[in-house]
Scaffold this active site. Structure first.
Site, short mmCIF file in Angstrom:
data_model
loop_
_atom_site.label_atom_id
_atom_site.label_comp_id
_atom_site.label_asym_id
_atom_site.label_seq_id
_atom_site.Cartn_x
_atom_site.Cartn_y
_atom_site.Cartn_z
N HIS A 259 -2.57 2.28 3.84
CA HIS A 259 -3.38 1.84 2.68
C HIS A 259 -3.71 3.34 1.90
CE1 HIS A 259 -6.50 0.55 -0.18
NE2 HIS A 259 -6.02 -0.82 0.20
N ARG B 222 -15.87 -2.04 -1.03
CA ARG B 222 -15.64 -3.56 -0.62
C ARG B 222 -16.76 -4.47 -1.24
NH1 ARG B 222 -11.03 -2.42 -1.09
NH2 ARG B 222 -9.27 -2.62 0.26
N TRP C 285 -13.02 -5.05 7.44
CA TRP C 285 -12.02 -5.23 6.24
C TRP C 285 -10.66 -5.26 6.92
CZ3 TRP C 285 -8.58 -1.28 5.19
CH2 TRP C 285 -7.50 -1.87 4.25
N ASP D 173 -8.04 -14.93 -5.30
CA ASP D 173 -7.85 -13.59 -4.71
C ASP D 173 -8.47 -13.37 -3.18
OD1 ASP D 173 -7.47 -10.89 -5.10
OD2 ASP D 173 -9.31 -10.22 -5.43
N GLU E 15 -0.73 -6.22 -11.91
CA GLU E 15 -2.27 -5.97 -11.58
C GLU E 15 -2.79 -4.70 -12.08
OE1 GLU E 15 -3.64 -6.95 -7.59
OE2 GLU E 15 -4.82 -4.85 -7.83
N ASN F 254 0.82 -4.13 -3.45
CA ASN F 254 0.40 -2.83 -4.01
C ASN F 254 1.23 -1.71 -4.34
OD1 ASN F 254 -2.01 -3.93 -4.56
ND2 ASN F 254 -3.15 -3.15 -2.54
N SER G 210 1.94 -3.36 2.12
CA SER G 210 2.55 -4.38 2.88
C SER G 210 4.34 -3.91 2.48
CB SER G 210 2.43 -5.80 2.36
OG SER G 210 2.48 -6.00 1.28
#
Ligand code: SFD
Ligand code: AMP
Length: 627
Positions: free
Chosen positions: A385, A254, A223, A348, A130, A62, A436
């Site tokens: 995140h 989510r 999660w 995914d 993406e 991401n 990450s």
């Protein structure tokens, strides 16, 4: 259990946690340490090959700029990323830290690819985007790939696995300088004492502080990684390191119950979310109009997207659905190959959230035919995140504002306010959206800086042996408590003289959920509720002196419990201090429902004095570097 054998390890750099940031730190430190003749050691409570948040794998990277100038990579610049991140945090981020990640992250991603990570590419060899910052990967084996490169870099003999680190050690002659850490083997009767000149905390964030939405047969399904138990926060807090933004949390939106991430669906498959009546509720801009100027940013900040969902649910227009059916129909109409599309859709989840794929199968959901319910999860404390809790760390010398430099005793990138102690990944605060690739990158920055610190400062730590003995006694105490009291009742899990870690965890989760803006109250709290939370946490703390363990695994749970508890306390104290609602959709202070830029467009920082058992909270300025 017999008397544990004491194992001693002397090293220069100790990295605690072998997840993404820990692996990054080890990889980079190993390179610079070689030239300087230093030793690098990594200690991990599980097995590096499959530990941490990426244990199951991931399906996206991401954080990637694509700033090489080569058309095949894209063309974002670090400044664009800084603007995006600050806006997503509703106006406050450490722009120096964020910029530093952005300018280095692409190199990390290219390394990952070189090590064998398959990144989606088009027929011209160009990365498939993406979204503006995100790349798609075939990432089921993401962690083993990164772990292998790390092991090769520092040597397997320097990696200690299945060792739960519980406390940092401070220098006998300078209590504000780190000297190592202690912990225990979760497999053998072995107590470990690590002596080190620099320590890098890379233990991930904190999950399960709040009662999760899952119950019964799904209990514990959440999660983020259940292995992230607030260890780094708790150990650093006890060492007196300054925290920042601990009031912040991430509430991920989510796929309901399976916790399947939504990013690929929103950004790549162009999926929409609708309420029960088919309305695309994010178009109702009136629901967030009171939160200008942040509401009209593109993309809408993550908490505000949550807020829009919460309005639908609480006003009775649920369930809310991810319209995978509509998205796939549209892509098919545009000429996409349906079989290929469905493969990608299943992958995914199979790459990173297998339970979501199982739930689809269990509930007879074909994403091309039926929509899937979506929901907001319980809160997570994390810094990598869309959450920014963690330590107040030093930035790079060339871009860190002067105001921040003054807050550090020494200026080394990613060093905390404790000399020799660094924090990275989820543990480095106020610079989120690392994910990450950014976490690994931040580890690299700290690894390099730790070598520089040792070379320039030549620290000579000395361990206080009396303290080590005291800690050893304390760490194994839950065994003693169990043995001494087990016959007071006929059942091991019902006893007047002790409590088991799971029971303590349930109590913590109930307190946090009900008083500290958990999911049950739709993330709402106020001063009185938070004060009550602190009273109840204090009682739980006292009871946790009587935690009992029946085996090494339960001993691990005891110490995870202590770490979660201290992290929870920091979270509550910070929420109490910030008298505004800065992140609607993450939590609401009902007594201060507005965003108050005049008084609170600042960082909330704290330190804990373990000797006096006292917390000090303060404001630190937000400095804008990119306009
Ligand atoms: O889809 C001790 N993440 C995503 N990142 C991406 O780049 N793309 C995605 O697609 C991501 N998504 C996602 C992500 C995570 C999860 C769980 C899901 C989906 C389902 C986030 C990244 O994974 C995250 O940002 C990084 O992993 C953070 O790195 P770091 O190093 O801060 O944490 P870690 O990797 O969990 O490692 C922590 C390690 O410490 C160990 N540990 N060791 C010794 N003693 C102790 N006391 C310890 N306590 C902990 C742990 O075992 C672990 O190895 S998506 O949602 O956006
Ligand atoms: P997630 O799958 O929700 O963890 O998100 C993965 C990535 O996509 C992260 O960088 C998110 O910030 C981003 N993202 C998710 N949903 C949206 C959205 N609706 N608009 C913009 N970015 C999003």
């Amino acid at each position: 259990m017999g008397e544990p054998e004491v194992k001693r390890v002397e090293t220069d750099i100790l990295i605690i946690g072998g997840g993404f940031s820990g692996c990054g730190a080890a990889y980079e430190a190993a390179y610079w340490a070689k030239a300087a003749g230093l030793k690098v050691t990594l200690v991990e409570k599980a097995a590096v090959e499959r530990s941490g948040a990426v244990a199951q794998g991931l399906s996206a990277i991401n954080t990637y700029m694509g700033m090489s100038g080569k058309a095949e990579y894209g063309q974002n610049q670090p400044e664009d990323f800084v603007k995006y991140v600050t806006t997503d945090m509703m106006g406050i981020a450490r722009e120096d830290l964020t910029y530093d990640i952005a300018r280095h992250v692409d190199g990390t991603v290219h390394l990952f690819e070189k090590w064998g990570l398959p990144i989606f590419k088009d027929e011209n060899g160009k990365y498939i985007r993406e979204g503006p910052w995100q790349l798609l990967i075939h990432g089921e084996s993401y962690k083993p790939i990164i772990a292998e490169a790390t092991k090769m870099a520092i040597g397997e003999e320097n990696i200690y696995e299945r060792i739960m680190i519980t406390h940092l050690l401070m220098d006998k002659n300078d209590p504000k300088r780190v000297a190592g850490a202690v912990g225990f083997s979760v497999r053998k009767d072995e107590f470990y004492v690590f002596k080190a000149k620099a320590v890098i905390i890379a233990t991930g964030g904190a999950t399960l502080l709040f009662r999760p939405r899952s119950t019964g047969e799904g209990m514990g399904r959440i999660w983020y990684a259940v292995f992230n138990t607030g260890s780094g926060y708790a150990m650093g807090i006890q060492a007196g390191a300054e925290l920042t933004q601990m009031e912040h949390r991430f509430i991920p939106f989510r796929y309901k119950d399976g916790y399947g991430p939504v990013g690929a669906w929103f950004l790549f498959f162009k999926c929409t979310a609708t309420n029960a009546y088919g309305e695309e509720y994010i178009k109702k801009t009136e629901t967030i109009a009171q939160y200008e100027p942040y509401a009209s940013a593109t993309p809408t900040p993550t908490p505000l997207r949550n807020h829009q969902f919460l309005v639908e649910l609480t006003e009775g227009r649920g369930p809310v659905y991810m319209r995978t059916d509509l998205a796939i129909a549209k892509l098919k109409e545009e000429g996409a190959d349906l079989k290929h599309l469905l493969n990608e859709a299943w992958e995914d989840f199979l790459d990173m959230t297998v339970s979501q794929a199982l739930l689809w199968a269990a509930q007879n959901i074909d994403p091309a035919e039926s929509p899937s319910e979506a929901y907001t999860a319980e809160p997570y404390i994390m810094g990598s995140h869309s959450g920014c809790s963690g330590f107040w760390v030093c930035g790079p010398e060339d871009v860190m504002p002067e105001e921040y430099k003054k807050t550090f005793p020494l200026v080394y990138n990613r060093m905390t306010t404790v000399k020799g102690l660094f924090a990275v990944g989820d543990n480095a605060g106020a610079n989120p959206h690392k994910f990450s690739s950014g976490s690994f990158t931040e580890g690299r920055l700290a690894g390099k800086a730790a070598v520089k610190y040792i070379v320039e400062q030549n620290p000579t730590p000395e361990i206080d042996e009396a303290k080590v003995d005291e800690l050893k006694e304390l760490i194994y105490r839950p065994f003693k408590i169990f043995e001494e009291n087990k016959n007071a009742s006929t059942r091991e899990d019902v006893n007047p003289n002790y409590l088991l870690p799971k029971q303590a965890l349930w109590r913590l989760q109930k307190i946090m959920d009900e008083y500290a803006a958990g999911a049950t109250t739709w993330y709402k709290t106020n001063e009185k509720m938070l004060e009550r939370a602190l009273e109840l946490l204090q009682m739980l703390k006292e009871d946790c002196e009587k935690l009992a363990a029946r085996d090494l695994h339960e001993l691990l749970r005891c110490w995870e419990m202590h770490h979660r508890l201290l992290t929870a306390e920091a979270h509550v104290r910070h929420m109490l201090f910030r008298q505004e609602t800065r992140w609607p959709g993450y939590y609401y202070r009902t007594d201060y429902p507005k965003i108050d830029d005049d008084n609170w467009k600042v960082f909330v920082n704290s330190t804990y004095d373990a000797e006096k058992d006292e917390w000090t909270l303060t404001k630190r300025p937000y400095v804008q570097l990119v306009s």
